[in-house]
Design a protein around this motif. Structure first.
Motif, PDB file in Angstrom:
ATOM      1  N   ASP A 370       1.654  19.500  57.095  1.00  0.00           N
ATOM      2  CA  ASP A 370       1.115  20.827  57.420  1.00  0.00           C
ATOM      3  C   ASP A 370       1.989  21.518  58.454  1.00  0.00           C
ATOM      4  OD1 ASP A 370      -0.947  20.354  55.686  1.00  0.00           O
ATOM      5  OD2 ASP A 370      -2.384  19.735  57.254  1.00  0.00           O
ATOM      6  N   LEU A 371       2.479  20.770  59.380  1.00  0.00           N
ATOM      7  CA  LEU A 371       3.332  21.351  60.419  1.00  0.00           C
ATOM      8  C   LEU A 371       4.645  21.851  59.830  1.00  0.00           C
ATOM      9  CD1 LEU A 371       3.775  21.934  63.422  1.00  0.00           C
ATOM     10  CD2 LEU A 371       4.689  19.615  63.676  1.00  0.00           C
ATOM     11  N   THR A 372       5.244  21.065  58.863  1.00  0.00           N
ATOM     12  CA  THR A 372       6.508  21.479  58.243  1.00  0.00           C
ATOM     13  C   THR A 372       6.308  22.744  57.417  1.00  0.00           C
ATOM     14  OG1 THR A 372       7.231  19.182  58.173  1.00  0.00           O
ATOM     15  CG2 THR A 372       8.359  20.737  56.720  1.00  0.00           C
ATOM     16  N   ARG A 373       5.181  22.806  56.654  1.00  0.00           N
ATOM     17  CA  ARG A 373       4.917  23.973  55.830  1.00  0.00           C
ATOM     18  C   ARG A 373       4.709  25.215  56.675  1.00  0.00           C
ATOM     19  NH1 ARG A 373       0.211  25.979  54.634  1.00  0.00           N
ATOM     20  NH2 ARG A 373      -0.864  24.064  55.296  1.00  0.00           N
ATOM     21  N   LEU A 374       3.907  25.087  57.699  1.00  0.00           N
ATOM     22  CA  LEU A 374       3.643  26.237  58.559  1.00  0.00           C
ATOM     23  C   LEU A 374       4.902  26.701  59.274  1.00  0.00           C
ATOM     24  CD1 LEU A 374       0.197  25.175  60.088  1.00  0.00           C
ATOM     25  CD2 LEU A 374       0.615  26.921  58.336  1.00  0.00           C
ATOM     26  N   ALA A 375       5.751  25.742  59.659  1.00  0.00           N
ATOM     27  CA  ALA A 375       6.989  26.117  60.328  1.00  0.00           C
ATOM     28  C   ALA A 375       7.925  26.855  59.379  1.00  0.00           C
ATOM     29  CB  ALA A 375       7.667  24.864  60.901  1.00  0.00           C
ATOM     30  N   GLY A 376       8.019  26.404  58.060  1.00  0.00           N
ATOM     31  CA  GLY A 376       8.872  27.095  57.106  1.00  0.00           C
ATOM     32  C   GLY A 376       8.385  28.507  56.832  1.00  0.00           C
ATOM     33  N   THR A 377       7.079  28.675  56.674  1.00  0.00           N
ATOM     34  CA  THR A 377       6.506  30.006  56.431  1.00  0.00           C
ATOM     35  C   THR A 377       6.797  30.941  57.601  1.00  0.00           C
ATOM     36  OG1 THR A 377       4.752  29.016  55.085  1.00  0.00           O
ATOM     37  CG2 THR A 377       4.397  31.250  55.920  1.00  0.00           C
ATOM     38  N   ALA A 378       6.620  30.426  58.765  1.00  0.00           N
ATOM     39  CA  ALA A 378       6.860  31.250  59.941  1.00  0.00           C
ATOM     40  C   ALA A 378       8.330  31.625  60.053  1.00  0.00           C
ATOM     41  CB  ALA A 378       6.412  30.503  61.203  1.00  0.00           C
ATOM     42  N   LEU A 379       9.232  30.695  59.723  1.00  0.00           N
ATOM     43  CA  LEU A 379      10.670  30.983  59.809  1.00  0.00           C
ATOM     44  C   LEU A 379      11.062  32.047  58.789  1.00  0.00           C
ATOM     45  CD1 LEU A 379      13.371  30.271  61.089  1.00  0.00           C
ATOM     46  CD2 LEU A 379      13.619  28.422  59.406  1.00  0.00           C
ATOM     47  N   THR A 380      10.528  31.961  57.559  1.00  0.00           N
ATOM     48  CA  THR A 380      10.836  32.968  56.536  1.00  0.00           C
ATOM     49  C   THR A 380      10.365  34.353  56.980  1.00  0.00           C
ATOM     50  OG1 THR A 380      10.633  31.290  54.799  1.00  0.00           O
ATOM     51  CG2 THR A 380      10.473  33.595  54.122  1.00  0.00           C
ATOM     52  N   GLN A 381       9.160  34.441  57.533  1.00  0.00           N
ATOM     53  CA  GLN A 381       8.632  35.714  57.989  1.00  0.00           C
ATOM     54  C   GLN A 381       9.509  36.290  59.092  1.00  0.00           C
ATOM     55  OE1 GLN A 381       6.023  37.295  56.632  1.00  0.00           O
ATOM     56  NE2 GLN A 381       6.472  39.034  57.982  1.00  0.00           N
ATOM     57  N   ARG A 382       9.985  35.441  59.980  1.00  0.00           N
ATOM     58  CA  ARG A 382      10.841  35.928  61.071  1.00  0.00           C
ATOM     59  C   ARG A 382      12.180  36.441  60.520  1.00  0.00           C
ATOM     60  NH1 ARG A 382       6.639  35.551  62.517  1.00  0.00           N
ATOM     61  NH2 ARG A 382       5.744  34.703  64.451  1.00  0.00           N
ATOM     62  N   ARG A 383      12.694  35.793  59.483  1.00  0.00           N
ATOM     63  CA  ARG A 383      13.950  36.261  58.888  1.00  0.00           C
ATOM     64  C   ARG A 383      13.763  37.635  58.253  1.00  0.00           C
ATOM     65  NH1 ARG A 383      16.032  30.713  55.869  1.00  0.00           N
ATOM     66  NH2 ARG A 383      16.887  29.698  57.756  1.00  0.00           N
ATOM     67  N   MET A 384      12.660  37.834  57.544  1.00  0.00           N
ATOM     68  CA  MET A 384      12.397  39.133  56.920  1.00  0.00           C
ATOM     69  C   MET A 384      12.241  40.216  57.999  1.00  0.00           C
ATOM     70  SD  MET A 384       9.685  37.921  53.959  1.00  0.00           S
ATOM     71  CE  MET A 384       9.388  39.604  53.453  1.00  0.00           C
ATOM     72  N   ASP A 385      11.586  39.900  59.056  1.00  0.00           N
ATOM     73  CA  ASP A 385      11.452  40.868  60.145  1.00  0.00           C
ATOM     74  C   ASP A 385      12.804  41.215  60.736  1.00  0.00           C
ATOM     75  OD1 ASP A 385       8.748  40.774  59.763  1.00  0.00           O
ATOM     76  OD2 ASP A 385       8.360  39.342  61.412  1.00  0.00           O
ATOM     77  N   LEU A 386      13.713  40.224  60.817  1.00  0.00           N
ATOM     78  CA  LEU A 386      15.032  40.465  61.382  1.00  0.00           C
ATOM     79  C   LEU A 386      15.851  41.387  60.470  1.00  0.00           C
ATOM     80  CD1 LEU A 386      17.072  39.822  63.601  1.00  0.00           C
ATOM     81  CD2 LEU A 386      17.761  37.788  62.299  1.00  0.00           C
ATOM     82  N   VAL A 387      15.759  41.164  59.130  1.00  0.00           N
ATOM     83  CA  VAL A 387      16.497  42.033  58.183  1.00  0.00           C
ATOM     84  C   VAL A 387      15.973  43.453  58.286  1.00  0.00           C
ATOM     85  CG1 VAL A 387      16.906  42.490  55.737  1.00  0.00           C
ATOM     86  CG2 VAL A 387      17.082  40.146  56.611  1.00  0.00           C
ATOM     87  N   ARG A 388      14.635  43.608  58.379  1.00  0.00           N
ATOM     88  CA  ARG A 388      14.056  44.949  58.464  1.00  0.00           C
ATOM     89  C   ARG A 388      14.500  45.654  59.743  1.00  0.00           C
ATOM     90  NH1 ARG A 388       9.428  43.457  57.897  1.00  0.00           N
ATOM     91  NH2 ARG A 388       8.604  43.559  60.006  1.00  0.00           N
ATOM     92  N   PHE A 389      14.513  44.928  60.828  1.00  0.00           N
ATOM     93  CA  PHE A 389      14.954  45.524  62.090  1.00  0.00           C
ATOM     94  C   PHE A 389      16.434  45.889  62.043  1.00  0.00           C
ATOM     95  CE2 PHE A 389      11.435  43.002  64.377  1.00  0.00           C
ATOM     96  CZ  PHE A 389      10.523  44.003  64.085  1.00  0.00           C
ATOM     97  N   ALA A 390      17.273  45.064  61.377  1.00  0.00           N
ATOM     98  CA  ALA A 390      18.714  45.338  61.293  1.00  0.00           C
ATOM     99  C   ALA A 390      18.980  46.591  60.467  1.00  0.00           C
ATOM    100  CB  ALA A 390      19.439  44.137  60.693  1.00  0.00           C
ATOM    101  N   SER A 391      18.224  46.764  59.353  1.00  0.00           N
ATOM    102  CA  SER A 391      18.426  47.973  58.531  1.00  0.00           C
ATOM    103  C   SER A 391      17.960  49.223  59.269  1.00  0.00           C
ATOM    104  CB  SER A 391      17.669  47.817  57.198  1.00  0.00           C
ATOM    105  OG  SER A 391      16.274  47.684  57.452  1.00  0.00           O
ATOM    106  N   ALA A 392      16.984  49.058  60.093  1.00  0.00           N
ATOM    107  CA  ALA A 392      16.490  50.217  60.839  1.00  0.00           C
ATOM    108  C   ALA A 392      17.519  50.710  61.846  1.00  0.00           C
ATOM    109  CB  ALA A 392      15.182  49.861  61.546  1.00  0.00           C
TER     110      ALA A 392
END
Length: 491
Positions: A370-392
């Motif tokens: 459960d910890l590995t799954r939650l950590a992967g989900t959180a990392l993916t979300q942070r990457r998407m937020d970073l791409v959105r911020f970079a395009s902005a």
């Protein structure tokens, strides 16, 4: 100052009786030699009286020679008996006289408030009380003369020290619960020390007593009492053992017998003592200044010993009760622990340890996944937020946004600038119209067109010929000046 101190170990002695005479150096005073009696001449066989017959003869002589006399003095050691008789001592600075007032006389003198310290004038006859061979004054009448000197002095010092705060309960030091060494300030030959030590030995033989002997009556005794209290407060200076409590005591007596304990130097020494002081002076009805300034007042020497000594038998019984209660408590704790241990041994943890460990291992694996799954989900979300911020923050987009903002700002500025201009133009037009109307109404313009204006002496324009005739003097105004005239009567 030289003094004598005695350390009394109550475990080794039951009764202590000390009869010592001290000179100023602390050593026993030598007994004076008896002078030799001069030889008496031989004489005839003397008359031998019995004690009773001699006492009666003395009584008869006193009764016959003196009769009733008036005597003035101060009441001391007043005692009222259940029979109604009143006994007291009448005294002055040099002597004292035993007095008795029988109940029949006392009942007729209710207006006199008999009390210690009262100055009296009494009428009575001198007689002898045969059982004791003591002469006394049998009172028949009495009248008060005011408060006695000693009583007034007592009250004055009491008020003075009370005003200084020496009687305040807040300054009094608590007594130790279990003192191991006491300092005793008293006479080594009095009854008070025997009563005190007997009670102390009976209740707690392990307490040590350090005796600092002093006189407790007579001129100079107050200085000795004050010095003894100070010495116990400074044991290192006077090479004395350290004591837990100082006891100042003596037996009962009259006001003058206890007077040394009413002196100011004794009161201040007791109040300044760093060691708690117990005052046990006189009987329960006796009060001295020393009682008021001490940290604790005991009614009698025996009561002081009882207060300062815990009963050994009572302590042993209490310790046994406490020990039994502790033993029962310990047994109960041990029994509870044994039952808990039995419960642990019979529980599933001890019966199936492998299964319990496997279940715990499975829960641990599940938690890891459960910890590995939650950590992967959180990392993916942070990457998407970073791409959105970079395009902005793309430079081209930023420049385009800046240009649009400039155009918007210019349009807003024009919209803000146009209304004031239009308003100014409208106001200017209105002002021009108003100025033209005002100019057409100006009298000077009318005068310039060839008209005139006639005014009276007060400068007010005239509107009719009647007004001009009544005015008399006229002033006619032209465009280029004024002409004054006088009105003639019209035809």
């Amino acid at each position: 100052m030289l003094f004598s101190c005695f350390m009394v170990n109550l475990e080794a002695t039951n009764k202590i009786s000390m009869q010592l005479d001290f000179d100023l150096t602390g050593k026993p005073a030598p007994k004076p030699e008896k002078p030799e009696k001069p030889a008496k001449p031989e004489r005839a066989e003397p008359v031998v009286f019995s004690v009773g017959s001699l006492t009666r003869r003395i009584r008869d002589v006193l009764d016959d020679e003196l009769g009733d006399v008036w005597v003035e003095g101060e009441i001391s050691n007043l005692r009222r008996q259940s029979s109604g008789h009143v006994y007291f001592t009448l005294k002055d600075a040099t002597a004292q006289l035993a007095c008795v007032m029988f109940a029949r006389t006392a009942s007729g003198l209710r207006e006199v408030a008999f009390a210690d310290g009262l100055q009296l004038e009494v009428l009575g006859g001198i007689s002898v009380y045969e059982p004791r061979g003591q002469y006394q004054l049998i009172i028949k009448n009495a009248r008060a003369r005011g408060a006695g000197v000693l009583h007034a002095k007592f009250e004055a010092l009491k008020r003075k020290l009370e005003a200084e705060g020496l009687f305040d309960a807040a300054r009094k030091k608590p007594l130790p619960r279990f003192p191991t060494r006491l300092g005793l300030v008293t006479s080594p030959t009095g009854a008070a020390i025997r009563d005190f030590l007997n009670v102390l030995h009976r209740r707690h033989p392990g307490i040590q007593v350090i005796i600092n002997p002093v006189r407790v009556q007579g001129r100079g005794a107050a200085g000795e009492i004050a010095r003894a209290v100070k010495e116990f407060g400074e044991p290192e200076k006077w090479n004395l053992p350290v004591v837990d409590v100082v006891v100042v005591t003596r037996g009962g007596g009259s006001l003058e017998d206890l007077w040394e304990f009413n002196e100011e130097e004794v009161a201040r020494a007791v109040a300044a003592s760093p060691v708690p002081v117990v005052s046990a002076v006189g009987h329960e009805i006796d009060f001295t200044i020393c009682d008021f300034v001490s940290d604790f007042r005991a009614p009698t020497p025996s009561a002081a010993a009882e207060i300062l000594s815990a009963d050994a038998a009572e302590l042993v019984a209490r310790l046994r009760r406490d020990a039994g209660r502790m033993e029962r408590t310990c047994r109960q704790v041990m029994e509870n622990a044994r039952l808990r241990l039995q419960n642990f041994r019979s529980s599933t943890l001890f019966r199936e340890p492998r299964r319990r460990l496997d279940e715990a291992s499975q829960r641990l694996d599940r938690a890891g996944m459960d910890l590995t799954r939650l950590a992967g989900t959180a990392l993916t979300q942070r990457r998407m937020d970073l791409v959105r911020f970079a395009s902005a923050f793309d430079p081209t987009l930023l420049l385009s946004r800046v240009a649009n903002l400039r155009l918007q700002t210019a349009g807003v500025f024009l919209r803000l600038k146009e209304p004031p201009r239009r308003k100014i133009s409208e106001v200017s037009n209105r002002l021009g119209i108003l100025a033209a109307k005002l100019s057409s109404l100006d009298p000077r313009v009318t005068l310039e067109r060839g008209f005139t204006m006639t005014c009276g002496p007060d400068g007010i324009p005239l509107r009719s010929a009647r007004d001009a005739i009544s005015a008399g003097h006229l002033e006619t105004r032209f465009a280029d000046g004024k002409v004054k005239s006088v009105v003639s009567k019209a035809e």
